[in-house]
Design a protein around this motif. Structure first.
Motif, PDB file in Angstrom:
ATOM      1  N   TYR A  97      47.275  35.193  42.910  1.00  7.80           N
ATOM      2  CA  TYR A  97      45.504  36.229  42.612  1.00  7.80           C
ATOM      3  C   TYR A  97      44.643  35.027  43.698  1.00  7.80           C
ATOM      4  O   TYR A  97      45.289  34.457  42.996  1.00  7.80           O
ATOM      5  CB  TYR A  97      45.193  36.875  41.505  1.00  7.80           C
ATOM      6  CG  TYR A  97      45.667  38.051  40.233  1.00  7.80           C
ATOM      7  CD1 TYR A  97      45.473  40.136  41.786  1.00  7.80           C
ATOM      8  CD2 TYR A  97      46.486  38.016  39.825  1.00  7.80           C
ATOM      9  CE1 TYR A  97      45.892  40.723  41.121  1.00  7.80           C
ATOM     10  CE2 TYR A  97      47.187  39.660  39.450  1.00  7.80           C
ATOM     11  CZ  TYR A  97      46.842  40.880  40.271  1.00  7.80           C
ATOM     12  OH  TYR A  97      46.954  41.565  39.909  1.00  7.80           O
ATOM     13  N   ASP A 155      41.859  34.362  38.394  1.00  6.85           N
ATOM     14  CA  ASP A 155      41.941  34.434  37.508  1.00  6.85           C
ATOM     15  C   ASP A 155      41.663  36.541  36.665  1.00  6.85           C
ATOM     16  O   ASP A 155      40.314  36.206  36.707  1.00  6.85           O
ATOM     17  CB  ASP A 155      42.045  33.633  35.870  1.00  6.85           C
ATOM     18  CG  ASP A 155      42.251  33.423  34.665  1.00  6.85           C
ATOM     19  OD1 ASP A 155      43.078  34.854  34.309  1.00  6.85           O
ATOM     20  OD2 ASP A 155      42.217  32.531  33.934  1.00  6.85           O
ATOM     21  N   THR A 156      42.257  37.043  36.906  1.00  4.80           N
ATOM     22  CA  THR A 156      42.333  38.204  35.964  1.00  4.80           C
ATOM     23  C   THR A 156      41.394  38.388  34.960  1.00  4.80           C
ATOM     24  O   THR A 156      40.724  39.587  34.416  1.00  4.80           O
ATOM     25  CB  THR A 156      43.403  38.861  36.527  1.00  4.80           C
ATOM     26  OG1 THR A 156      43.927  38.577  35.154  1.00  4.80           O
ATOM     27  CG2 THR A 156      43.865  39.524  37.330  1.00  4.80           C
ATOM     28  N   HIS A 181      38.797  41.006  33.244  1.00  2.00           N
ATOM     29  CA  HIS A 181      38.675  41.727  31.979  1.00  2.00           C
ATOM     30  C   HIS A 181      37.948  41.763  30.837  1.00  2.00           C
ATOM     31  O   HIS A 181      37.603  41.705  29.346  1.00  2.00           O
ATOM     32  CB  HIS A 181      40.408  41.458  30.797  1.00  2.00           C
ATOM     33  CG  HIS A 181      41.077  42.167  33.196  1.00  2.00           C
ATOM     34  ND1 HIS A 181      42.895  41.434  32.654  1.00  2.00           N
ATOM     35  CD2 HIS A 181      41.199  42.859  33.765  1.00  2.00           C
ATOM     36  CE1 HIS A 181      43.029  42.646  34.088  1.00  2.00           C
ATOM     37  NE2 HIS A 181      41.884  43.067  33.883  1.00  2.00           N
ATOM     38  N   ARG A 239      40.422  44.521  40.793  1.00  2.01           N
ATOM     39  CA  ARG A 239      41.358  43.310  40.659  1.00  2.01           C
ATOM     40  C   ARG A 239      40.572  42.513  41.672  1.00  2.01           C
ATOM     41  O   ARG A 239      39.924  42.289  43.011  1.00  2.01           O
ATOM     42  CB  ARG A 239      42.772  43.607  40.746  1.00  2.01           C
ATOM     43  CG  ARG A 239      42.830  44.359  41.892  1.00  2.01           C
ATOM     44  CD  ARG A 239      44.711  44.642  42.335  1.00  2.01           C
ATOM     45  NE  ARG A 239      44.775  44.976  43.481  1.00  2.01           N
ATOM     46  CZ  ARG A 239      44.946  44.085  45.091  1.00  2.01           C
ATOM     47  NH1 ARG A 239      44.233  43.020  44.530  1.00  2.01           N
ATOM     48  NH2 ARG A 239      44.924  45.195  45.760  1.00  2.01           N
ATOM     49  N   PRO A 240      40.919  41.312  41.192  1.00  4.49           N
ATOM     50  CA  PRO A 240      40.977  39.865  42.492  1.00  4.49           C
ATOM     51  C   PRO A 240      41.980  40.339  44.042  1.00  4.49           C
ATOM     52  O   PRO A 240      42.758  40.559  43.444  1.00  4.49           O
ATOM     53  CB  PRO A 240      41.533  38.720  41.803  1.00  4.49           C
ATOM     54  CG  PRO A 240      41.170  38.742  40.087  1.00  4.49           C
ATOM     55  CD  PRO A 240      41.896  40.454  40.024  1.00  4.49           C
ATOM     56  N   LYS A 282      44.675  39.513  46.255  1.00  3.82           N
ATOM     57  CA  LYS A 282      45.737  38.954  46.080  1.00  3.82           C
ATOM     58  C   LYS A 282      46.491  38.558  47.300  1.00  3.82           C
ATOM     59  O   LYS A 282      45.963  39.123  48.570  1.00  3.82           O
ATOM     60  CB  LYS A 282      47.000  40.102  45.928  1.00  3.82           C
ATOM     61  CG  LYS A 282      46.922  40.732  45.039  1.00  3.82           C
ATOM     62  CD  LYS A 282      48.225  41.635  44.087  1.00  3.82           C
ATOM     63  CE  LYS A 282      48.109  42.572  44.737  1.00  3.82           C
ATOM     64  NZ  LYS A 282      49.480  44.190  44.674  1.00  3.82           N
ATOM     65  N   VAL A 291      36.951  40.537  44.957  1.00  2.00           N
ATOM     66  CA  VAL A 291      36.977  41.510  44.171  1.00  2.00           C
ATOM     67  C   VAL A 291      37.007  42.528  44.751  1.00  2.00           C
ATOM     68  O   VAL A 291      36.502  43.207  45.647  1.00  2.00           O
ATOM     69  CB  VAL A 291      36.067  42.145  43.104  1.00  2.00           C
ATOM     70  CG1 VAL A 291      36.676  43.233  42.477  1.00  2.00           C
ATOM     71  CG2 VAL A 291      35.528  40.654  41.937  1.00  2.00           C
TER      72      VAL A 291
END
Ligand code: 16G
Length: 183
Positions: free
Chosen positions: A9, A12-13, A17, A38-39, A41, A87
């Motif tokens: 990623y 940091d996810t 969260h 999610r970030p 990838k 994102v």
């Protein structure tokens, strides 16, 4: 037994969260199918991230190597201090990137050495429009800027036809943007 490769990623996810509205965001996305935020990838080249950006502007013919080199450059900068937070919204049923936006963080001396946030590269695939994905991804970026990075402001530039959309999402028209284009 198959070994799972850990996703690479861009950031940091946990940053996502820990947002106060994370569960609301996740629920809203689920309503429209198997969608998650999610970030970006490193393997999102294969999942259509650049095709998505082509719906926003000129992208050019970027190879997988060029994509990964730029990804690594951004991640290396983030290792010292987060600056590039891309994102994406993924449709898990197809593994395709269907929406995205970038938070760019600019360090300042003004406002007590504060940080200015810029909302960049907001895009939603044509076939996924009308599901509030744009609104959701913008709210993720605004929350990151406000809650996690304590920015003193967030701003954006957009075409005239999108002014109404951003006004609905709490952005106020406040000053002029002037540009010299080099392309
Ligand atoms: C829009 C985007 C900006 C992007 C630009 C590309 C948002 C809020 N704004 O202004 O981030 O870089 O379009 O257009 O997503 P250009 O290729 O004409 O610079």
């Amino acid at each position: 037994m198959t070994t799972q490769v850990k996703p690479d990623y861009l950031f940091d996810t946990k940053k996502l969260h820990s947002l106060s509205n994370w569960s609301i965001i996740s629920e809203r996305l689920k309503k429209h199918g198997n969608l998650i935020a999610r970030p970006l990838k490193k393997d999102d080249f294969a999942h259509g991230y650049l095709d998505l950006l082509k719906e926003l502007t000129v992208v050019g013919e970027i190879s997988k190597d060029q994509f990964e080199k730029r990804f690594n450059e951004m991640k290396e900068i983030n290792r010292i201090n987060d600056h590039y937070l891309v994102v994406v919204i993924e449709d898990q049923s197809t593994e395709k990137v269907v929406g995205a936006s970038t938070l760019y963080l600019e360090l300042k001396f003004i406002h007590n050495c504060s940080t200015r946030a810029r909302l960049e590269d907001v895009a939603v695939l044509k076939s996924y429009r009308g599901k509030k994905i744009g609104e959701i991804v913008v709210s993720v970026i605004v929350s990151l800027a406000n809650e996690i990075y304590k920015c003193y402001k967030i701003s954006l530039d957009c075409s005239d036809d999108l002014k109404k959309f951003y006004a609905k999402n709490n952005f106020e028209y406040s000053c002029n943007m002037l540009t010299i284009r080099f392309d």
